[in-house]
Design a protein around this motif. Structure first.
Motif, PDB file in Angstrom:
ATOM      1  N   ALA A 358      -6.610 -25.290 -13.444  1.00 55.41           N
ATOM      2  CA  ALA A 358      -7.968 -25.112 -12.907  1.00 55.41           C
ATOM      3  C   ALA A 358      -8.458 -23.685 -13.146  1.00 55.41           C
ATOM      4  CB  ALA A 358      -7.991 -25.451 -11.415  1.00 55.41           C
ATOM      5  N   ASP A 359      -7.582 -22.700 -12.955  1.00 54.04           N
ATOM      6  CA  ASP A 359      -7.948 -21.293 -13.211  1.00 54.04           C
ATOM      7  C   ASP A 359      -8.377 -21.106 -14.660  1.00 54.04           C
ATOM      8  OD1 ASP A 359      -7.677 -19.915 -10.846  1.00 54.04           O
ATOM      9  OD2 ASP A 359      -5.496 -19.727 -11.056  1.00 54.04           O
ATOM     10  N   ASP A 360      -7.591 -21.715 -15.547  1.00 49.78           N
ATOM     11  CA  ASP A 360      -7.864 -21.581 -16.975  1.00 49.78           C
ATOM     12  C   ASP A 360      -9.227 -22.200 -17.322  1.00 49.78           C
ATOM     13  OD1 ASP A 360      -6.909 -21.120 -19.749  1.00 49.78           O
ATOM     14  OD2 ASP A 360      -7.166 -23.309 -19.828  1.00 49.78           O
ATOM     15  N   ARG A 361      -9.502 -23.359 -16.737  1.00 51.52           N
ATOM     16  CA  ARG A 361     -10.801 -23.998 -16.983  1.00 51.52           C
ATOM     17  C   ARG A 361     -11.934 -23.134 -16.441  1.00 51.52           C
ATOM     18  NH1 ARG A 361      -8.976 -30.136 -15.321  1.00 51.52           N
ATOM     19  NH2 ARG A 361      -7.421 -30.283 -16.981  1.00 51.52           N
ATOM     20  N   LEU A 362     -11.719 -22.580 -15.263  1.00 50.70           N
ATOM     21  CA  LEU A 362     -12.762 -21.740 -14.656  1.00 50.70           C
ATOM     22  C   LEU A 362     -13.086 -20.566 -15.583  1.00 50.70           C
ATOM     23  CD1 LEU A 362     -14.563 -21.308 -12.173  1.00 50.70           C
ATOM     24  CD2 LEU A 362     -12.774 -19.869 -11.211  1.00 50.70           C
ATOM     25  N   GLN A 363     -12.037 -19.955 -16.135  1.00 46.99           N
ATOM     26  CA  GLN A 363     -12.278 -18.815 -17.037  1.00 46.99           C
ATOM     27  C   GLN A 363     -13.041 -19.226 -18.268  1.00 46.99           C
ATOM     28  OE1 GLN A 363      -8.885 -16.452 -18.055  1.00 46.99           O
ATOM     29  NE2 GLN A 363      -8.428 -16.064 -15.893  1.00 46.99           N
ATOM     30  N   ARG A 364     -12.664 -20.384 -18.827  1.00 44.19           N
ATOM     31  CA  ARG A 364     -13.356 -20.831 -20.049  1.00 44.19           C
ATOM     32  C   ARG A 364     -14.813 -21.158 -19.761  1.00 44.19           C
ATOM     33  NH1 ARG A 364     -10.275 -25.561 -22.580  1.00 44.19           N
ATOM     34  NH2 ARG A 364      -9.169 -25.769 -20.599  1.00 44.19           N
ATOM     35  N   LEU A 365     -15.054 -21.815 -18.627  1.00 42.69           N
ATOM     36  CA  LEU A 365     -16.439 -22.165 -18.274  1.00 42.69           C
ATOM     37  C   LEU A 365     -17.252 -20.893 -18.024  1.00 42.69           C
ATOM     38  CD1 LEU A 365     -18.661 -24.170 -17.545  1.00 42.69           C
ATOM     39  CD2 LEU A 365     -17.733 -24.288 -15.230  1.00 42.69           C
ATOM     40  N   GLN A 366     -16.645 -19.955 -17.297  1.00 46.48           N
ATOM     41  CA  GLN A 366     -17.398 -18.735 -16.992  1.00 46.48           C
ATOM     42  C   GLN A 366     -17.704 -17.928 -18.249  1.00 46.48           C
ATOM     43  OE1 GLN A 366     -15.288 -17.003 -13.615  1.00 46.48           O
ATOM     44  NE2 GLN A 366     -16.563 -18.179 -12.209  1.00 46.48           N
TER      45      GLN A 366
END
Ligand code: 5AD
Ligand code: SF4
Length: 439
Positions: A358-366
């Protein structure tokens, strides 16, 4: 005359809490309180709290812990918790943190004067009711002091949508709209006190359906009434739900001159499977079509949104669908959050996504959102925007205000005061703001 008592309010969370803090401060003004910016000087500390994500509530408890020393030095200091954590946790707050004297929910803060008196008398004061009476009616005599050029005005509260991740329907209760005449009176009053821009607030603001002279009024109807107020220059509203974007509201974005070209329209995810599990009752496609219609009405509108990544059972493919949607919309601003388990909501019970994933996805989305944000902001260079100046900037001789698209704009060396509305040619795009010169 006795010395006024001092009130320190700290506000967490959304703009509705900012508005509520103002009203709570006014309510306690009647009890002889004036606001202070420092907790050390205060006779009463009030934390107006947010419960939307787990971290928000934990922050409140750690902040409360920090007041132990102050309370030991000054036994008369009263400490209160207001807002959504107060609503959700009630008495539990006083059990977990015994230094708390007063707990008041977002629907009962018009009773603060009595609660304050009770706390002063040495009792624990708690009110988390959803009372029948309208708190705004009870608090209707607002002070007449001069104000800055922008103000919030709550027109609707609560939510009946029950998105599977969200605590709002539980903490703020069912959807209720304030009657139109009271809102218009409050707006008129704000304008007389110097306000030139009003942001209408509601958890589901575009579901507004307050009583008007000929039956219920829609948000668009209310905006058209506000448009008639002399001296009011700008109208904004937030937060909207895609399902309540009615035709008259879309049309108003094209035709109502005081309605600003900015729209916060959260979608949360670009995957239909996840949207369904979130109980959002719209699809990615219907959201994109809606934005197309809004942009037909107002081609330059700046879109903003909210996203949750790592919602239970979100796969990489679902997440890719969110990235695709963001690529298609290109948001001028967007807020993205990692899913946070809220006990008592349906999604809390479902299989959770690995937190690192989830952290990794958040970074990519941001990263994607930030790129678009930058591109949209940089593309303002060379354009002329209209800026409502709000306050001095950090540098000498500098003033800062907002463009119609809500970008912060700095201007130096011009003779400007707060409340001035000027055409500004944008000359540079910085980290989080634009710079320009008055034409
Ligand atoms: N976890 C993470 N984000 C949440 N939001 C609401 N509830 C949660 C939750 N449980 C986000 C949504 C909403 C914004 C105000 O906060 O994106 O639009
Ligand atoms: Fe929460 Fe959904 Fe209501 Fe927004 S619409 S306040 S996200 S339940």
């Amino acid at each position: 005359m006795s010395e006024p008592k001092k009130l320190y309010i700290k506000t967490y969370g959304c703009q509705m809490n900012v508005y509520d803090s103002e009203r709570m401060s006014e309510a306690l003004g009647g009890q002889g309180y004036v606001e202070t910016q420092s907790p050390e000087d205060a006779d009463m500390i009030l934390l107006n709290t947010c419960h939307i994500r787990e971290k928000a509530a934990e922050k409140v408890y750690s902040e409360l812990g920090r007041f132990k020393g102050l309370k030991a030095e000054k036994p008369d200091l009263k400490i209160g918790v207001a807002g959504c954590v107060a609503q959700a946790e009630g008495e539990e707050i006083m059990r977990r943190q015994p230094l708390v004297d007063l707990v008041v929910g977002p629907q009962s803060y018009h009773r603060l004067p009595e609660l304050e008196a009770k706390a002063r008398a040495g009792e624990k004061a708690l009110d988390t009711d959803f009372p029948e009476e309208d708190k705004f009616e009870k608090l209707k005599n607002r002070p007449k002091a001069k104000r800055g050029p922008t103000a919030f005005l709550t027109v609707q509260e609560g939510c009946d949508k029950f998105c599977a991740f969200c605590v709002v329907p539980y903490t703020r209760g069912a959807e209720v709209s304030r009657p139109a005449d009271r809102i218009l009176r409050e707006a008129q009053d704000l304008v007389e006190r110097g306000v030139r821009e009003i942001t209408l607030l509601g958890q589901n603001v575009n579901a507004y359906h307050g009583a008007g002279p000929d039956g219920d009024m829609t948000l668009a109807g209310l905006i058209w009434e506000l448009n008639k107020i002399d001296g009011l220059e700008r109208i904004r509203f937030t937060t909207s739900h895609p399902n309540d974007m009615t035709d008259d509201l879309i049309e108003a974005h094209g035709t109502c001159e005081k309605l600003m070209p900015y729209l916060h329209l959260p979608v949360q995810s670009g995957s239909d499977k996840i949207l369904k599990r979130m109980n959002r009752s719209h699809t990615a496609e219907s959201y994109l079509r809606l934005i197309e219609r809004i942009r037909e009405a107002r081609p330059d509108i700046l879109m903003s949104g909210d996203f949750i990544v790592g919602f239970p059972e979100e796969t990489e493919e679902d997440f890719q669908a969110t990235l695709d949607l963001v690529e298609q919309v290109r948001y001028g601003y967007a807020y993205s959050f990692k899913y946070s388990i809220r006990p008592g909501t349906p999604a809390a019970e479902r299989p959770q996504v690995d937190p690192q994933e989830a952290d990794d996805r958040l970074q990519r989305l941001q990263a994607l959102i930030t790129r678009h944000q930058r591109e949209i902001q940089d593309a303002m260079v060379g354009r002329t925007v209209r800026v409502l100046f709000e306050k001095p900037g950090r540098l000498a001789g500098q003033m800062v205000g907002k463009s119609e698209y809500l970008h912060a704009v700095h201007v130096s060396g011009a003779d400007l005061s707060a409340g001035d509305l000027r055409n500004v040619r944008i000359t540079a795009s910085g980290a989080n703001s634009l710079a320009g010169e008055v034409l």
